[in-house]
Design an enzyme around this catalytic site. Structure first.
Site: not given
Ligand code: FPP
Length: 225
Positions: A12, A15, A17, A29, A61, A123, A173
């Site tokens: 998590d 966004g 970051w 991402h 979604w 793994l 997390r």
């Molecule tokens: C949460 O951050 C992250 C996600 C919903 C997507 C996770 C995806 C990745 C780590 C990158 C792609 C993964 C792979 C396996 C290629 P957030 O967007 O909720 O962040 P925020 O809480 O700061 O808004």
């Protein structure tokens, strides 16, 4: 010293970051995907049996379509570009979640990587894609009912998407929130939890090593004394 067979991570903070740096969320991402590779290689080298990563939840979604599309494209690119890394590190690729709802081209890529890595025995790299713990439990129970199998802890364990991976030992997390957000609800019943405020794109194997070392010293009682 606690054994670590199954490590699960809720990645998590992508966004936030990006926002901190004045970038679009998708940049977070993109940088988060790079960390996935480092963490997977580290876990493979450490001899961890299973690494489960929450890449896209049943709730994701509801995000703007442009962000969903970007995440799907990023996943597709990841699955293609990381083939060498997966083979070199003897990693077996799996998914959990209902992938039938994903784009057909992504499903094809997933299938190809599963086939390519089917004989590797290092793994287990498990990506949660359209994954939700509640949805998984419902699907497992439906499967059992449809085939007339008696509901029990054992039969549910066997019908879950994670069948064969065993319970989660340690759930990490990143991003500062302290909740499980529907990830591996059944499997994390006795998991040790670790929360860090580090945003996922800044997460490093050095921090992971520290968390794992601290986990190893914990007193796990599993409800006993
Ligand atoms: C949460 O951050 C992250 C996600 C919903 C997507 C996770 C995806 C990745 C780590 C990158 C792609 C993964 C792979 C396996 C290629 P957030 O967007 O909720 O962040 P925020 O809480 O700061 O808004």
């Amino acid at each position: 010293m606690n054994a670590l067979n199954h490590l699960a991570i809720i990645m998590d903070g992508n966004g936030r970051w990006a926002k901190k740096r004045g970038f679009l969320r998708i940049k977070g991402h993109e940088n988060g995907a790079k960390v996935v590779e480092n963490v997977a290689i580290y876990c493979a080298k450490l001899g961890i049996k299973t690494l489960s990563l929450y890449a896209f939840s049943t709730e994701n979604w509801t995000r703007p379509q442009a962000e969903i599309d970007f995440l799907m494209d990023l996943l597709k690119k990841f699955l293609r570009q990381k083939r060498d890394m997966i083979c070199k590190n003897n990693i077996k690729f799996h998914t959990i979640g209902d992938i039938s709802a994903l784009r057909a081209d992504l499903q094809t890529e997933i299938k190809a990587l599963k086939e390519l890595s089917a004989d590797f025995n290092g793994l287990n790299l498990v990506l949660g894609l359209n994954y939700g713990g509640r949805d998984e439990i419902v699907r497992a129970c439906k499967k059992l009912c449809d085939s007339g199998v008696k509901i029990s802890e054992n039969s549910i364990n066997g019908a879950l998407d994670t069948s064969g991976f065993g319970d989660v030992d340690l759930l990490i997390r990143t991003g500062g929130e302290q909740r499980i957000s529907n990830f591996l609800l059944w499997q994390a019943s006795y998991a040790e939890l670790a929360f860090t405020s580090t945003l996922w794109p800044d997460f490093s194997v050095i921090e992971l090593e520290k968390i794992i070392n601290e986990y190893k010293t914990r007193n796990r009682r599993f409800g006993g004394l």
